[in-house]
Each structure stands twice: as C-alpha cells, then as structure tokens.
Write an enzyme that holds these catalytic residues in place. Structure first.
Site, PDB file in Angstrom:
ATOM      1  N   ASN A 108       0.840  -1.198   0.000  1.00 13.07           N
ATOM      2  CA  ASN A 108       0.000   0.000   0.000  1.00 13.07           C
ATOM      3  C   ASN A 108       0.882   1.259   0.000  1.00 13.07           C
ATOM      4  OD1 ASN A 108      -1.639   2.181   0.743  1.00 13.07           O
ATOM      5  ND2 ASN A 108      -3.058   0.863   1.861  1.00 13.07           N
ATOM      6  N   HIS A 129      -4.461   7.230  13.281  1.00  8.74           N
ATOM      7  CA  HIS A 129      -4.145   6.025  14.047  1.00  8.74           C
ATOM      8  C   HIS A 129      -2.742   5.511  13.702  1.00  8.74           C
ATOM      9  CE1 HIS A 129      -5.738   5.291  10.123  1.00  8.74           C
ATOM     10  NE2 HIS A 129      -5.606   3.970  10.176  1.00  8.74           N
ATOM     11  N   ARG A 130      -2.435   5.546  12.399  1.00  6.69           N
ATOM     12  CA  ARG A 130      -1.125   5.054  11.930  1.00  6.69           C
ATOM     13  C   ARG A 130      -0.010   5.947  12.472  1.00  6.69           C
ATOM     14  NH1 ARG A 130      -2.723   4.723   7.293  1.00  6.69           N
ATOM     15  NH2 ARG A 130      -3.404   2.607   7.739  1.00  6.69           N
ATOM     16  N   LYS A 185      -3.517  14.590   7.630  1.00  6.68           N
ATOM     17  CA  LYS A 185      -3.957  13.256   8.073  1.00  6.68           C
ATOM     18  C   LYS A 185      -2.978  12.720   9.120  1.00  6.68           C
ATOM     19  CE  LYS A 185      -5.061   8.544   6.734  1.00  6.68           C
ATOM     20  NZ  LYS A 185      -5.082   7.483   5.738  1.00  6.68           N
ATOM     21  N   ASP A 223      -0.855  -3.140  10.499  1.00  5.73           N
ATOM     22  CA  ASP A 223      -2.192  -3.624  10.200  1.00  5.73           C
ATOM     23  C   ASP A 223      -3.196  -2.686  10.857  1.00  5.73           C
ATOM     24  OD1 ASP A 223      -3.244  -6.012   8.711  1.00  5.73           O
ATOM     25  OD2 ASP A 223      -4.590  -5.940  10.423  1.00  5.73           O
ATOM     26  N   GLY A 274      -8.905   3.653   1.006  1.00  5.27           N
ATOM     27  CA  GLY A 274      -9.821   2.907   1.877  1.00  5.27           C
ATOM     28  C   GLY A 274     -11.026   3.731   2.316  1.00  5.27           C
TER      29      GLY A 274
HETATM   30  P1  IMP Z   1      -4.803  -3.272   6.248  1.00  8.51           P
HETATM   31  O1  IMP Z   1      -5.218  -4.696   6.432  1.00  8.51           O
HETATM   32  O2  IMP Z   1      -3.977  -2.735   7.353  1.00  8.51           O
HETATM   33  O3  IMP Z   1      -4.212  -2.998   4.896  1.00  8.51           O
HETATM   34  O4  IMP Z   1      -6.084  -2.343   6.303  1.00  8.51           O
HETATM   35  C1  IMP Z   1      -7.362  -2.872   6.191  1.00  8.51           C
HETATM   36  C2  IMP Z   1      -8.302  -1.901   5.545  1.00  8.51           C
HETATM   37  O5  IMP Z   1      -8.665  -0.904   6.485  1.00  8.51           O
HETATM   38  C3  IMP Z   1      -7.770  -1.158   4.340  1.00  8.51           C
HETATM   39  O6  IMP Z   1      -7.959  -1.867   3.158  1.00  8.51           O
HETATM   40  C4  IMP Z   1      -8.635   0.081   4.362  1.00  8.51           C
HETATM   41  O7  IMP Z   1      -9.846  -0.176   3.710  1.00  8.51           O
HETATM   42  C5  IMP Z   1      -8.877   0.296   5.838  1.00  8.51           C
HETATM   43  N1  IMP Z   1      -7.906   1.266   6.370  1.00  8.51           N
HETATM   44  C6  IMP Z   1      -6.832   1.034   7.155  1.00  8.51           C
HETATM   45  N2  IMP Z   1      -6.187   2.179   7.423  1.00  8.51           N
HETATM   46  C7  IMP Z   1      -6.858   3.146   6.775  1.00  8.51           C
HETATM   47  C8  IMP Z   1      -6.673   4.539   6.655  1.00  8.51           C
HETATM   48  O8  IMP Z   1      -5.714   5.152   7.147  1.00  8.51           O
HETATM   49  N3  IMP Z   1      -7.589   5.170   5.919  1.00  8.51           N
HETATM   50  C9  IMP Z   1      -8.647   4.559   5.328  1.00  8.51           C
HETATM   51  N4  IMP Z   1      -8.866   3.269   5.391  1.00  8.51           N
HETATM   52  C10 IMP Z   1      -7.964   2.554   6.122  1.00  8.51           C
END
Ligand code: IMP
Length: 197
Positions: free
Chosen positions: A22, A182-183, A177, A78, A155
């Site tokens: 990503n 959270h990240r 952002k 994650d 996302g």
């Molecule tokens: P992942 O498994 O960590 O890649 O995230 C799972 C899903 O959560 C992603 O495909 C997004 O749809 C959603 N997601 C996670 N972090 C974000 C963010 O910072 N913004 C928007 N959607 C997020």
C-alpha cells in the site's frame, strides 16, 4: 557526512524496511519517521495476512513470516475501522469489507443511524528476527460522515472525520492526516522507542 558530489549520505539515518503493498501507507509512514531520522524503504512483497479478531495477532504473524525470509529491521502495519453501532465491524476484516462492500456499503449499513461514532486502530509490528518482535498501537476516534467527501488517501478515508476536525481524511493533505491518524499515533510510539535504543 557528505558524499563525493556534496550529496548528503544517509549513514546517520537508520534504515527500516516496511513490508507493504500500500503506497499510501508507505508515504504516510515515511513522512512521520523522517522526523525521527528513520529512513523507510518499501518492500512490496505480498505479506501473509491471516484472518483473526485481533490486529496485533495479524501483524505479528505477517512480520514473523517476512523475517523468516530476511532477517533485517522490518516493520509491518495492520489497521482497521471499528464502527460503534456495528459492534466494531468491520474491524480486522476492513480490507475484505472495503473490497466487497466499499465505502457505500458502510454508509448503507448506517442509514438513518444517529450514532456515527467510529475509530481507526493501527498496530505497527517491528523486529529484526522472528523471535524478537515489538508492537505499538495507535487509535483515532471520530465519526462516519453522511456521505463520502474528498479524493485523497485510500480505503475508508472519504467517510471518516477525526475528532477535532470537520474534514474527512480524504479531504486532508498527507501532513494533516498524519496530524490525526491512528497510523501516525502507532508510528510515533515506535519511533520514540526505536530512537531511544
Ligand atoms: P490493512 O489490512 O492494514 O491494509 O487495512 C485494512 C483496511 O482498512 C484497508 O484496506 C482500508 O480499507 C482500511 N484502512 C486502514 N487504514 C486506513 C486509513 O488510514 N484510511 C482509510 N482506510 C484505512
């Protein structure tokens, strides 16, 4: 220290590999970690993502698999969206739900719902070898908007409004952002720990 042509050499930057496909996540993380002198390199390999109710378990499993292949300073992240009136759904299943239902699917599930409280959670897992892994958790509280707004990010960004703002994540610049996310919260915890070693 300077290189041959006067170019700064990154000897003083600590190199960390980020296993992710990503690019949005990578850009956000690179921007945050640069403030701590950490140089991030994207490793675009497919990580092994198990299904589990716990983000930490998913991140630790994926990282230990990556470290079995290459023992080098590696990070995995994650994340998931947890909607209060949906009892935390989609949570750890956010990626699947985004693929299948999308942003509109979440809005439909929340049709006429007044309680729009939600939060994003993130777990950053870091290690050099499969036997020693540290994890760091981040969270941002907010609400689900009534309609999608903005074109940035990825996302569920177009429908999430963090507390303290009127804009969705998708209406923000990367720096904005990163002020809320959270990240960013999890990454700053990691960076403080890592640079104190
Ligand atoms: P992942 O498994 O960590 O890649 O995230 C799972 C899903 O959560 C992603 O495909 C997004 O749809 C959603 N997601 C996670 N972090 C974000 C963010 O910072 N913004 C928007 N959607 C997020």
């Amino acid at each position: 220290m300077k290189g041959g042509g006067g170019t700064p050499v990154s000897n003083d930057l600590r190199l960390v590999y980020f296993a992710t496909s990503n690019k949005h996540k990578f850009d956000e993380a690179k921007d945050i970690l640069a403030d701590y002198g950490i140089d991030l390199k994207m490793v675009r390999e497919k990580t092994e993502e198990i299904q589990d109710d716990d983000l930490r378990t998913i991140a630790v499993h994926a990282l230990s698999k990556a470290l079995e292949k290459d023992e080098r300073p590696t990070m995995i992240e994650d994340a998931g969206l947890f909607v209060k009136m949906l009892n935390g759904f989609p949570g750890p299943y956010s990626s699947y739900v985004h693929r299948v239902l999308g942003v509109d699917g979440i809005l439909r599930l929340m049709n006429h719902e007044e309680n729009r409280d939600a939060e994003f959670r993130s777990v950053v897992a870091f290690g050099n070898s499969p036997s020693i892994i540290e994890t760091f958790q981040g969270v941002v509280k907010g609400t689900i908007s009534l309609q999608p707004k903005g074109r940035s990010g990825f996302g569920f960004d177009p429908i999430f409004i963090p507390k303290g703002s009127k804009k969705t994540f998708a209406e923000m610049s990367l720096e904005e952002k990163n002020h809320f996310s959270h990240r960013a919260d999890a990454l700053r915890k990691f960076a403080k720990w890592y640079t104190s070693l």
